[in-house]
Every structure is written in C-alpha cells, then in structure tokens.
Design an enzyme around this catalytic site. Sequence first.
Site, PDB file in Angstrom:
ATOM      1  CG  LEU A  27      42.702  27.805  39.950  1.00 39.37           C
ATOM      2  CD1 LEU A  27      43.960  27.471  39.169  1.00 39.37           C
ATOM      3  CD2 LEU A  27      42.288  26.620  40.809  1.00 39.37           C
ATOM      4  N   GLY A  28      42.118  31.884  42.129  1.00 39.12           N
ATOM      5  CA  GLY A  28      42.558  32.972  42.986  1.00 39.12           C
ATOM      6  C   GLY A  28      42.442  34.312  42.294  1.00 39.12           C
ATOM      7  N   GLY A  30      43.963  38.580  42.325  1.00 40.59           N
ATOM      8  CA  GLY A  30      45.038  39.477  42.700  1.00 40.59           C
ATOM      9  C   GLY A  30      44.734  40.881  42.246  1.00 40.59           C
ATOM     10  CB  VAL A  35      44.666  32.483  38.412  1.00 38.68           C
ATOM     11  CG1 VAL A  35      45.189  31.182  37.808  1.00 38.68           C
ATOM     12  CG2 VAL A  35      45.711  33.572  38.301  1.00 38.68           C
ATOM     13  CE  LYS A  50      48.686  37.227  35.924  1.00 36.43           C
ATOM     14  NZ  LYS A  50      50.137  37.401  36.151  1.00 36.43           N
ATOM     15  CG  ASP A 144      58.005  41.748  41.745  1.00 40.81           C
ATOM     16  OD1 ASP A 144      56.773  41.710  41.584  1.00 40.81           O
ATOM     17  OD2 ASP A 144      58.532  41.966  42.839  1.00 40.81           O
TER      18      ASP A 144
END
Length: 713
Positions: A27-28, A30, A35, A50, A144
Amino acid sequence: MDGTPSGGPALAAGVVLEDKYEIVRELGRGAMGVVYEAVHVALGKHVAIKTLHRELCGDADLLARFRQEARAASAIGHPNIVEVFDLGQVGDAAFMVMELLAGATLADVLAQSPALPVRRACRIASQALSALAAAHQRGIVHRDLKPENIFLARRGDESDFVKLLDFGIAKVLAGVDRPPSIRDTPRPTQYGTVMGTPQYMSPEQARGLPIDARTDIWAAGAVLYEMLTGRPPFDGDNYNQVLAAIVDGYFPRPRDLAPHVPAEVEAVVLRAMAYRREQRFDSAMAMRHALHAALREVAASGGQADAASRAPASGGLALTASAIGSGAGESGVAASAAAPPLSHVADAAAPPPVDPAGAAVDAPIRGAAGPPPETPASAAPPDPAVPPDAFAPPPEEPVLALDVTPVVRPRPSAGVPRSSRRVTTVHRPSRPSTAARLVKALVVLGLLAGGAGAAYRYARLGYVLRPPTPPPFALSLALVPADARVEVDGEVAVTRELSLDRGVAHELVIAAPDRLTVRARLAPGAAWPHTLTLRLPRAIAPLAPGGGPRRGDAPVPEGVTAADVDRAIDKLDAFDACATAIAGPLRRSADAYTASTRRGRPGPHRVPDVVVIDGAAVSECKLRVDAATRKAPPMPEVDRAGRDVIVAVDEISPVLRTAAGYYERREYDADAFRYGRSVHAALQRGLARAVEAHSRLVDAIAAERDRWDEAEL
C-alpha cells in the site's frame, strides 16, 4: 537518492506471516517501514500490516518505540483511533496488524482543497479531540499530531470519520537526509531529541522542554488553523527556520487570512495555541466543548461573526488604525500615514518595523500569551502601487494589537504630594485594621502550637510525623499439585491469595505427599512477584521388596528417556503459565459483564460493568503459547487448545476496549444505548467462547500432565 526508503526486499504477494496473514499487495512506504494489505487466512478478513525496515530492527530504541506504538493504540480502544489487532516478528522483521481503512489522509484532502468549510473543519477537529481525550486519559501523549496522521475514513454514508494514526515513534533516523524545503516535500516525522513535525510543534516542544497533554492541544489548534485558513500557522524554508518562528511565537490570526471564519471559532484556535501552556485549554475534551459552544453561538447569531472580538487575547490594547492587507495568502497590518498618533498611550509599542530598503514590513498578530515583541523602529504608509480590488467587499477596520508594558514608578513617601493636571492628592499610609491584626495573631499562635506538638512527639514518641504504613502486598500462589499444603511463617494458609507485609521477611513452606518440600524466603525490600508459580518435584518412588517397581507403578514407555520427560514437563509448565496468567483477568471480565446484565440488555437503568482484559496478560500468554507449540514432544490436544484460547481472547479484547470506553465516557447518553445493545450479544458470546476455550486448555494440560507424570521417576 530518489527518496524511496531502503528497507530490504518487499514482501511479495502470497507470502504468509506466522501462518495467519497472507500478503495481498503493497500500500505504501515511508521512512520507518512499509504498509501492506493482507488477509487473515482463517477468518478471511482484510487487514493492514505495517512492517519496520530490517535495518532498523537492530536499533533497540526504534524497535521498542515500534512496539510501544502498537500497544498504545491498542490500549486506548477509541472509535477514532486506528485499531491494532496483533504484533509479531518474522525472522528479523517486526510487524503490526491494523484495521484496513478506506479513504484519504487530511493532508491529501488539504492538498486538493487547502481551506475547508468551517463546519467540516470543526467536525474533523472534534473527532480528533475526542480521540486525544481518550489517549490523555490513559497517560498517552501523541506528540506528532498533523494532517498526515489524521485519516478521513469512509464509514457507510459518512466520508469524514476520523482515525488517528501513528502513536509512539519519534526519533531521527540515521542516514536519512532532511529535505531542503519543508513545504516542497512530504512532511515526515523528524526523529531526535526534539520530537514532532516542525509546523505543528508547540513552543515547549520546539525548545526541547518537558511536554504534557497540552502539547497535543496546541497541535490540534495548529491543524484546525490550517483547515480554516489553508496554510499552517508557521512556515519556513528549512527545519531551523520553522523552529525559530515557533519559538518566536508570532503568527497571523485566522480571520486575517480567512475573514469568513467566525470570531467565536477563532477564539478557540487562539486559546489552544497560547504560547504559555497554562493559558491553553486544560484538556482536549474542554477544547472540544468550547468548539461546540462556539458553533452554537454562531448558529444563534445567524452566522455573523463579531468584528470586535478580534482584539488581542494577551491583554494588550486594541487600537483602531487605517490599514491594508499585505497581499494574497499573507496577513499583516501596516500603520497608515493618516493614522492618529499613538503617543497619547503611556509606553505603547511603536508602529510596525521597516526594513533597510524603507518598505513596510508586515506585523502579524502574535499568538496569545507570547513573550513581549521587540520595539519596531518606524512606520511607513501602504504601497500605493498595489491596485485595489474593485469586486472586494468594503474593507473592515483591522485591529492593531499592542502589548503595553506598564511603567512602575517609585511610590512616594508619606506626606509627599503627587500632582496631576486636574487634582493634587496626598498619599498617607493606612494603618492595619483590628481584624488584620487578629488574623496575624491567630497565625502566630497556630505556628507555635504546631511546633510545640512536633517537639512533644519527638521527645516522647521518637518521631515528628508517623511514618506511613505501607499497604499489604497481594501475592497469588499457583502450585503443582494444586492440593499442596502452604505454611507462611509457620502458620497454615487456607487460601492461595496472600496479603503480606513488605517491611518484614516471610518464609513459605510448600509440601505435598510423594513430593519434595520446597522452601521460599521473601526478603524485605526485594522485588516480589505478584504471582508465584511453584511445581513440587516428585520424590523418587520406593522399590518393592523384590527390587522392582511397586505394584501399580507405570513403567517408562518404550523409547522415552528422562530428557523427554523433562522437555514434556517444561512444555506443560509454559502452557500452565499462560493459563494462569489469563485466568484471573478473563474470569473477572466475564463475571462483571454477566452480573451487570443478568436481567436483560443494557438500558438507562442497567449500565453494564465492562472490565478490559489486561493487555500485558494477553501478550504474556501469547508469547508463552507461541514458544511452547514449537517445542517437542508434540501434544496435539494441548497445542490446539492453547491456540484456541489466544484466538478467542484476541477476538473479544477489541470489543471489550471499545465498549469500556463507550460506557466510561457516557456516550450512551447521545445514542440512547444503540451501540451498547448492538454489541451485547457479541460480548456475551465472545466471553463465553473465551471462558470455554480456557477450560479446555486447563483440562488438556491436566490430562497430558498425568500421562507424563506416570513416566517420571
């Protein structure tokens, strides 16, 4: 570098983690990890996984923060916080299992539409504040909060259902270069001693000072500010410029950038972003209530904002002056040449500053309760070259906020006249009244009496203040065999739940027929366990007169050695420890809910008592079962029963956490117990399945232990 984080090879579609989760697609990616979308093999449920990059798993601090993120999100149990189902590790790669969300982050929405309608922005902020209130109630500070960590999920017909993401990770990654421009690239979390994303750091966070829940309140105000105005309150070309701007504390008011924002909503934003934390809202729920009250006031007034409410919140003077805005997308107030002089105000601040070239510099209004501004040098009229907008509405008179520092003049001595332009007064010191003198006398007598009492206690009793008596220590015994006799300090204990004094030493003696006696000593000041598990070894069986085993003794099975027996007993002890750790929390949760709903479903006169199963006990049980199932010899019944307990507890724990928060926050007042009734049957069935699975595990352990005990000499 192309900006893609290096984390080793990606997990291919079809890979199965821990025999439970099959990878579907990525999905992505970072800075911290990747993920994936996955599906639970047994349940067919789609989840998000994740993973932490493999090279980061060697950093013990980052790995601990990764696990803390999962535990924090799982412990809160709020509908507006992403649900975490599982935490595991395959080889050297750690991963967590979360609910799969459909929608977009608030950052993606703001990238397409920088400024949101007021009511939509307030609705998103209200849900985020509800989630923060639940986190703060459990002692967790997000640290955050930013648009990238606010996910707007699609839930039925609702498209803006907030889910808060990313709890607990805040540290600079070694070898990751910071982007040259914060606004030109996505805003990743900066990791290090200063934790958080620069644009949404509170002043104390930017200065590296200790933080508390009010840091999240400041960040929530900054996010609401960006949703209303289309830009963050602070910006810069690099990380240090943003931090310097935050520490300085000046930012444009929301209505200077977006005049359509109601003054009542602006007041909530300014209070949340007060420079001094003690001037902010006391809690996230207090800010949420203030936001709702502001919207009600706007609705009651027909949506008209009060222009006079744009006066500064920090106690400065509000002076009307002729001014113009500095330009599109910016906010400033420049004093006009035709403005009245300010010299009639004692010690008032000077007009806005002028740069060396002589052009007027914008003077944005400072956030509430910031440090005093620097005194500018001079003022300049607005630039006549900027043509007015013929289609713009009539300009409002802006409010120029000046922080006025009163001059402290020396107090005249008695009898010295003070003159003014109208009247001459003489200051004479007043004498204290009789009541004041009586109060002083009573205070002195009270201090003398207290001192005399302390001296008497020290002289006669040997102490001034009686040392507090420590509370009794609760010690739970888990014994094998269960009918073993326990003596505490020479006295027979009739229960396995002991209350002991931590200040003295205690001696425990545990004995049972055909078992070796075990003695345990608990020393004062040492770390005592809350649960003491002891297994009494079997004594060597006596031989019959003929030299062989006694009649009735089972011979050792063919091919089974003493080492096999030891391994089997160790494996059963691990399963037994899991059953013991989960038994108390599971039984308390089931009994509490059953007793409070024995007469029917939840309602106004029947609020259930929901007890959340201790997450530490569940994690300990899961680790022990995972380790035990891999050990030899194989025990199919025990292994299956142990896995059934873990699955049953994992299924009921999220429902219990959500229901507990629902009843603790009295959310049933708003929905008339609709949610409580909808999950009533699921809670009953889930608790019953968990209790039944636990009973099967206990029975399987007992049966298997009897079989191996017969083979033990």
